[in-house]
Structure formats: C-alpha cells, structure tokens
Design an enzyme around this catalytic site. Structure first.
Site, PDB file in Angstrom:
ATOM      1  N   ALA A 149       0.822  -1.210   0.000  1.00 53.80           N
ATOM      2  CA  ALA A 149       0.000   0.000   0.000  1.00 53.80           C
ATOM      3  C   ALA A 149       0.858   1.264   0.000  1.00 53.80           C
ATOM      4  O   ALA A 149       2.080   1.215   0.050  1.00 53.80           O
ATOM      5  CB  ALA A 149      -0.932  -0.011   1.212  1.00 53.80           C
ATOM      6  N   HIS A 150       0.185   2.395  -0.035  1.00 50.47           N
ATOM      7  CA  HIS A 150       0.830   3.703  -0.115  1.00 50.47           C
ATOM      8  C   HIS A 150       1.741   3.977   1.082  1.00 50.47           C
ATOM      9  O   HIS A 150       1.466   3.569   2.198  1.00 50.47           O
ATOM     10  CB  HIS A 150      -0.223   4.814  -0.246  1.00 50.47           C
ATOM     11  CG  HIS A 150      -1.200   4.851   0.886  1.00 50.47           C
ATOM     12  ND1 HIS A 150      -0.988   5.597   2.011  1.00 50.47           N
ATOM     13  CD2 HIS A 150      -2.373   4.208   1.057  1.00 50.47           C
ATOM     14  CE1 HIS A 150      -2.002   5.443   2.835  1.00 50.47           C
ATOM     15  NE2 HIS A 150      -2.849   4.586   2.275  1.00 50.47           N
ATOM     16  N   ASN A 151       2.852   4.631   0.802  1.00 54.09           N
ATOM     17  CA  ASN A 151       3.809   5.092   1.800  1.00 54.09           C
ATOM     18  C   ASN A 151       4.529   3.977   2.571  1.00 54.09           C
ATOM     19  O   ASN A 151       5.137   4.231   3.602  1.00 54.09           O
ATOM     20  CB  ASN A 151       3.157   6.056   2.796  1.00 54.09           C
ATOM     21  CG  ASN A 151       2.716   7.335   2.134  1.00 54.09           C
ATOM     22  OD1 ASN A 151       1.603   7.401   1.616  1.00 54.09           O
ATOM     23  ND2 ASN A 151       3.565   8.335   2.112  1.00 54.09           N
TER      24      ASN A 151
END
Length: 180
Positions: free
Chosen positions: A67-69
C-alpha cells in the site's frame, strides 16, 4: 517485474465526511531500487505524499499488495499473497512468509521473520520471529499451538471430573466445597 504487476496505482485513501467517503489525492510516487524482483500480479501503490520505497535487493513473490507510503528495507523477501497496509516500515533483511497481513503504520525491525499466515498488529523488534493471529513471539505461539491441540482431551477430563463431583457431592469434601 513480471506480468500483470501494477506499480504506482492509486492508494486506498479516503476521509469520512458528512457527504460520505471522499477520495484523498495520491500525489506521491514509488521508488524501486536496484536488483529488485517483483513477481506477477503484484500491486504497489504510490504514496499519498512522499514515496513508497522498495529498496535494493528486495524480492517480492507473486500476488503481493504493498500500500501507499510503505518503506521496505534492502534485501527483504516477501512471499506470495501478503498484504502490507499503508505507512508500514519494514527493516533490512526481513523474511515475510506467505499470506501475511501487516497492519498500517507498523514497524518491523531489521532481520525480523514473520511466519506464514501471521497477522502483524504490533511492531516487531529487530531479529524477532513472530507467528499467529495476532502475531506473537514464535516460542509463545508454539506453546499455545501445543496447548490448543490438547484442549479436546483436557475438556474430556474436565467433563469426567465434573460428572464425578456431581455424583459424589453430598458424600465428599469436594462435593461440599463445590456446593457452596
């Protein structure tokens, strides 16, 4: 990078408003280091802000979602069907088994090992091995697994003791003790 993999897709970012769910723009990027292998049908989301990082030497099996980050340290291996939620930090040289779930904003220390099918809900220390749902130190998980296997026999003995006490309530000290 193998077939069907998507790098830089929109992260799953929403805020709850009175009008319903509102999309948070995902304007960051993904940086992939050198000597990285990414299996088939993986999805690596770009960051909300900043970057999603796959460091040098990382090996990712098929069907993994990042997922993001998320930040993944060098020389880490991630097996198939693993999901890593947003903002997680994974150290250097980690081994993550198949079908592992890693909660958002978790930190996994350098050299940590996560046994297949674990659900990581809390930070993992450097060089620690965890297993289970929720993930716990491997030694504790192993003792619990042994105890769980013995539960049917222990329950049978408990029923027998309970039946015996019921039959002898008025006759024995234990019966008088349990009847209070």
């Amino acid at each position: 990078i193998h077939a069907g993999t998507v790098i830089g897709s929109d992260g799953f970012g929403y805020s709850v408003t009175k009008q319903g769910m509102r999309k948070i723009p995902q304007i960051g990027n993904v940086r992939v280091g050198s000597f990285v292998e990414i299996g088939a049908n993986c999805s690596i989301d770009r960051a909300t802000f900043g970057e999603t990082l796959i460091s040098d030497g990382v090996k990712i099996d098929n069907n993994v979602h990042i997922a993001h980050n998320v930040q993944i340290g060098p020389s880490t291996a991630i097996l198939a069907l693993t999901g890593i939620a947003g903002g997680a930090r994974i150290g250097m040289g980690c081994q993550i088994g198949g079908q592992v779930a890693i909660k958002d904003h978790i930190t996994i220390g350098n050299g940590a090992k996560i046994v297949s099918k674990a659900a990581v809900m809390h930070n993992v220390d450097d060089n620690q091995t965890v297993a289970g749902i929720p993930a716990m130190p491997f030694g504790k998980w192993k003792r619990m697994a042994v105890a769980m296997a013995k539960l049917p026999d222990m329950f049978k003995v408990f029923r027998e003791v309970t039946a015996y006490v019921e039959q002898h309530k008025k006759k024995s000290f234990l019966g008088r003790l349990f009847s209070r």
